[in-house]
Design an enzyme around this catalytic site. Structure first.
Site, PDB file in Angstrom:
ATOM      1  N   CYS A   1      41.661  88.339  22.205  1.00 41.04           N
ATOM      2  CA  CYS A   1      41.950  88.854  23.550  1.00 41.04           C
ATOM      3  C   CYS A   1      41.984  87.714  24.571  1.00 41.04           C
ATOM      4  O   CYS A   1      41.002  86.988  24.745  1.00 41.04           O
ATOM      5  CB  CYS A   1      40.891  89.898  23.912  1.00 41.04           C
ATOM      6  SG  CYS A   1      40.591  90.119  25.667  1.00 41.04           S
TER       7      CYS A   1
ATOM      8  N   CYS B   1      39.430  87.802  27.346  1.00 42.22           N
ATOM      9  CA  CYS B   1      38.104  87.518  26.754  1.00 42.22           C
ATOM     10  C   CYS B   1      37.898  86.016  26.623  1.00 42.22           C
ATOM     11  O   CYS B   1      36.826  85.484  26.920  1.00 42.22           O
ATOM     12  CB  CYS B   1      37.978  88.166  25.374  1.00 42.22           C
ATOM     13  SG  CYS B   1      38.201  89.954  25.356  1.00 42.22           S
TER      14      CYS B   1
END
Length: 763
Positions: free
Chosen positions: A542, A545
């Site tokens: 991600c 992230c």
């Protein structure tokens, strides 16, 4: 159970299967490789990707294909491919995870008009004299030791387009004298922001050892040239009868030749201001040195190269090279052809120079050198060396040599790859064709200087050592891994020395605890009553992230001792995250001090995910340590009390006050036991703040108790940093305590003297 189909049902069933098959084919075909879409190889540079995209954009743009119903969709595909491959971080993610790694990135949905791609896109990509610099190349270029004049521009800026023809002509004129660069701030917003670029075009001179200098003059070619030449420091020596013979002989003795321009007036000498470190450069005015020019048989303006050992009084036999040009680039290229070659060195004396791999293939095979390359050997034999993988141009080679010889990064192979029993190593698995890999290498060298003696740095070329890379499951480049005996940690941060150092420090002293389902239950759900936790639920692929991780670790270090910080890998523990109702990544949750509901948490929904914003949000859930004061309690406890106080005078509507509030709570905890912390609301208690001479919010004042009533004005503290204020308060309190000890000591001495004197009188 059997199904019997009628003829009609059978036909409809076949049609259904055909439809499913067609849909499946469409789904597969749309997931085309981004490199193939643009028609470039995985080794393509940023410039090659831009050029390929521009060519396709002009051909496939919907403005030029209005009768094609698929034109919009086709253009979106190449636009999406370009948006990903032009970005260093997205390109690495795509190489490693494919489309899955980009699910949270929505680039490519919008595009410009055909006119934009024809006239505004990549203004200088087709100009060989102008080097378009990207984020990964910029620092290496301007720190190489060469002089750079860089044009920071925006494709949408009309003034930038007005300047472009002049900048091209200027670049041609200065080619070979200085480096002319360009940075597209539309594609490199972060780089331009870091360099403080806030208007276009912005023209800066960069030179190693000095601050960048901005050009403010008019944008004519002559003005630009005059400005740039101020910073050209190549030494051009004026030669005359009094110094000519000595200068030539001294230079020849050291193995250097002379490049001399003979001219009839001084104005011509500016043309020969060229960067040479392999020859001495001079000029002679034959108008004033006529006899010397006649002795040298110089009858007209010319440029001559005198190689070491040349006979200067006989140009026909002395090996002198006469050049019929005053163009700096032409002179440079011609002289380079006639410079002496590097010394051929043997395997026994491998120090510096040129090595012939055909004559000693065993040595080159041992070094895993299979094609011509440049390498720096660092004085510890042939085991400690680094191969150059950058561009084969002067500025990049110079930058590499300077960085490498002073850093501690070495080239690895099977013979010296770190084993489990050895000291810790940071290993960069890369491919020479990969632009993000080349951008990371200078940052590794910077980081290695800070950790010399603590951590070793090495690079492994996966195009040469494919088996070793496969053994370590390397799927994308660059992949940077820390090996600490049996522990292996992959670096997922941005390609900067600062973040690499933070990664290492965090491994030494982890600020974030990696939680498993079991440790989550033990540490978070069953936390102590007064304990607070923040947890980041993330997935490695991600993008947000990955962007959050360095900020998350930085926040954890700032909250050390106040709030425990953890993270859960939801790719690894998918079922657990699903059970915890984690629906998107990253999911940030705060678990406050225990109440009736042990599993209660708060989710972070803020726009900003930087360390300071997250810390401020988290501190808002801690019990308040500071005391809210009224006019009465301020007088009783602060002015008439017997404690030291630090007071935050604030207003509820004040933005800086709200930002400072969590900082003040950290301060209150830091000085607890020595200094009490209080807050006064100046909107509610204006008279109290007025009497304390408060003129701005927030204002921090120290009210020390020194045995008497405290002055209402207090002592102003000019800081908004909790640690800084705590240091000031501790210093002040220590001074007060030392003063009190000295006073008590003096009183004891007086009592002792008085007691002795009284006893003598009685006797």
């Amino acid at each position: 159970m059997e199904f019997i189909l009628s003829k009609g049902d059978h036909t409809r069933y076949l049609r259904f299967l055909l439809l499913v098959l067609v849909c499946a084919i469409v789904l597969v075909c749309t997931d085309q490789d981004y490199y193939s879409l643009l028609g470039v190889s995985k080794e393509a540079s940023s410039r090659e990707i831009r050029q390929a995209f521009k060519k396709l954009a002009l051909k496939l743009h919907p403005d030029k294909n209005q009768n094609d119903p698929n034109a919009h969709e086709n253009f979106l595909k190449i636009n999406r491919a370009y948006e990903v491959l032009k970005d260093e971080d997205l390109r690495k993610k795509y190489d490693k995870y494919g489309e899955k790694g980009l699910e949270d990135q929505q680039q490519g949905g919008r595009y410009e008009s055909w006119h934009f791609y024809r006239y505004d896109f990549g203004i200088y990509d087709d100009d060989p004299e102008i080097i378009t610099l990207d984020r990964g190349e910029f620092d290496a270029a301007v720190n190489s030791g060469e002089l750079w004049f860089v044009n920071f521009y925006s494709p949408r800026c009309s003034h930038c387009h007005d300047l472009a023809p002049t900048w091209r002509e200027f670049a041609k004129e200065m080619d070979g004298v200085i480096r002319i660069g360009a940075v597209n701030c539309g594609d490199n917003r972060m780089l331009c922001r870091i360099k403080g670029i806030n208007s276009y075009p912005s023209l800066y001179v960069f030179k190693t050892g000095m601050q960048p200098v901005k050009y403010y003059g008019d944008r004519s070619k002559e003005s630009l040239k005059n400005f740039a030449m101020q910073y050209v420091t190549s030494t051009v020596t004026e030669l005359w009868a009094g110094n000519f013979v000595n200068a030539i002989e001294t230079s020849f003795a050291s193995g250097l030749g002379w490049l001399i321009t003979f001219c009839s007036n001084k104005t011509s000498r500016g043309k020969i201001k060229i960067y040479f470190c392999l020859v001495n450069v001079g000029w002679m005015d034959c108008g004033t040195q006529g006899e010397l020019c006649d002795n040298l048989d110089i009858s007209s303006s010319t440029t001559a190269y005198f190689p070491p050992g040349a006979t200067i009084n006989n140009k026909e036999k002395g090996g002198v090279l006469f050049l019929n040009s005053l163009d700096a680039r032409e002179i440079y290229q011609e002289v380079m052809k006639h410079l002496p070659d590097f010394e051929i060195i043997s395997a026994a004396s491998l120090e510096v120079g040129k090595f012939d791999c055909l004559s000693s293939p065993t040595i080159c095979k041992k070094l895993y050198v299979y094609q011509p390359c440049l390498a720096v050997f660092k004085g510890k034999g042939i085991e400690d060396y680094e191969i150059h993988h950058g561009k084969k141009i002067l500025y990049d080679i110079v930058a590499f040599a300077k960085e490498s010889v002073n850093s501690h990064v070495i080239t690895l192979g099977p013979q010296n790859f770190p084993g489990k029993e050895k000291e810790p190593w940071l290993v960069d698995f890369f491919a020479p064709w990969c632009p993000p890999c080349r951008a990371l290498l200078p940052e590794l060298r910077k980081a290695s200087k800070h950790l010399y003696g603590q951590l070793k740095f090495g690079t492994l070329d996966c195009t040469v050592h494919e088996g070793l890379c496969n053994m370590h499951n390397i799927r994308a480049y660059p992949t940077t891994v820390l090996f600490n005996q049996s522990d292996v940690h992959e670096y997922e941060g941005h390609h900067s020395a600062e973040q690499i150092l933070e990664f290492i420090e965090d491994l030494r002293n982890p600020s974030v605890i990696s939680l498993t389902p079991e440790t989550f239950v033990e540490l978070v759900e069953r936390r102590k009553r007064e304990e607070v936790w923040m947890v980041d639920f993330y997935a490695p692929w991600c993008g947000p992230c990955q962007a959050l991780m360095p900020e998350w670790k930085k926040m954890a270090r700032m909250l050390n001792g106040l709030i425990s910080v953890g993270s859960v890998d939801c790719q690894k523990y998918y079922s657990f995250c699903h059970r915890e109702s984690v629906q998107g990544y990253p999911e940030i949750r705060l678990f406050p001090q225990k109440s009736k509901t042990a599993h209660q948490y708060y989710s972070y929904n803020g726009w900003h995910r930087d360390s300071y914003s997250l810390r401020g949000w988290a501190l808002g859930y801690l019990p308040q340590v500071s005391v809210d004061l009224t006019p009465q309690s301020f007088t009783e406890k602060v002015l008439n009390g017997k404690d030291h106080w630090v007071i935050d005078f604030y207003a509820p509507w004040c933005g800086p006050c709200q930002n400072f509030a969590p900082e003040f709570e950290i301060l209150a905890r830091a000085v607890k036991g020595k200094v009490k912390a209080g807050k006064v609301d100046c909107q509610a208690y204006g008279q109290t703040c007025q009497s304390a001479d408060i003129r701005a919010y927030p204002t921090v004042k120290f009210y020390p108790y020194q045995g008497m009533k405290v002055n209402v004005l207090g002592e102003y503290i000019d800081s908004r940093d909790a640690k800084g204020i705590a240091d000031i308060l501790n210093e002040k309190v220590e001074a007060i305590e030392n003063k009190g000890k000295r006073k008590k000591s003096r009183n004891k001495v007086r009592i002792l003297i008085l007691g002795t004197f009284t006893r003598d009188i009685i006797l």
